[in-house]
Design a protein around this motif. Sequence first.
Motif: not given
Lengths: 241, 229
Positions: B146-165
């Motif tokens: 409920r907290i740890w993973l969703p917050r982490a994914i939110r923090i990582a979101l811009p980087t994840i976009g870059g990684e997918i590219v």
Amino acid sequence: MATSSQGILDLLSPYPPGWGGVLLTGAASTVAISAGAFLIGLLLGTGGALGKLSGIRPLRLLLELYTTTVRAVPELILIVGLYYAGMDGLNRLLAALSLPAFELNGFAVAVAVLGFVQGAYMTEVLRGAILAIPVGQIEAAKAFGMGPQLRFRRIILPALLPNALPGLANLWMSVTKDSALVAVVGYQELALATRLAGASTKHYFIFFLASAFIYLALTLVSNALFNLLERRVRRGQPKLA
Amino acid sequence: MTFSWISAYWPLLLTGAWQTLSLLAISVVFGFIIAIGLAFAQVSGGPILRTLARGYCTFFRGTPLLIQLWLLYYGVGSLLPVIPGIRQSLFWPILREGFFFAAVSFTLNYAAYEAEVLRGALLAVPKGELEAGRAFGMRPFTLTRRIWLPRAIRIALPTIGGEIVMQLKATPLAFTVTVMDLYAVATKVRQDTLLVYEPLVVVTVFYLIITAIIARSFRFLEAQVPVRR
């Protein structure tokens, strides 16, 4: 596996019946290509960063086009495209000057193409690093009456290095790995040497694993070197708590 | 520049584009799932698990994707038929294909890079939020979900976009193991029509469009999650 451990050692031995020598030569040319491309990239990147910050509009737009396209197009397509475009362009230029066409040396093409790609990434890394220098330091240099050249050498360069080094280290890692793509256009470096060794002995698994570990060793050693370098350029800077 | 060949080749181009996109989708989805495991192993696993996950990430980030792909396709591929009965098994038609090996190696590679991103993000989640969850009596699993993973994914979101590219830009490598992706189709067109640049231009435009779509969707996604600054 059918081969005993003795067999594996024989296969990887550096002397002719074994393929170790071929792999090591391949690794040496991988390092040479990467180093050449890194240096060319550094030159292009410095020019590009200074050009982007210079405020000359057409130059800035041109550099913007260069960095965006290179960074958005897959490396493999760039390498293949530039490989043919570079050869073709050079031969047309030679034809225009009524000189005989010639086949370019694969090493030079690989270095030029990878360097061109690196240059685009370096432009951004160096631009960011220059922008991160406190304005006061440059103003102080100006106030002391330093000319642009002296200012660059004494103030901007030493101040941008700590900012740029992590990015440059990443780019070095990526160029050592991108150099494997040169295998696709047929220049023999580590990746192609490995495939050759695998194809002629049918021991693909052993050879690819071996070359993976050579690349890994390359990465780990350069990581350590960049850490030392970073400690050196950060000397005298306040430490974070 | 002549583009008249497109009319003859468009069905092939479409299947190629489809192969490229499915490679991207498969590797990102499965890679992300593996990455979650790897990231948690590094952040909260025991010493053995932590070392294993570290070693995995170092190996896959330290070697070229091309070598990993060839290691799987030529190396493991040449060892597979040794397993008795595998040629008669249900999976053989899949195991024979270059696509399978490309998908597996891209997935493993993406997982290693993504795990590194997620590891940083998991450590960046403010301690207070985890403590608040614990104070509410959440079990470790609920807290993570409920907290740890969703917050982490939110923090990582811009980087994840870059990684997918980045992952998208790696997909043309699949053509070296006989996958008929868009790049392979372009190579075929180049061989058939002797046009040097036009097929590459078409592929490049395709990649630019997909990159733009990924960047846009991530900007949209980021805007959906309010963040307090």
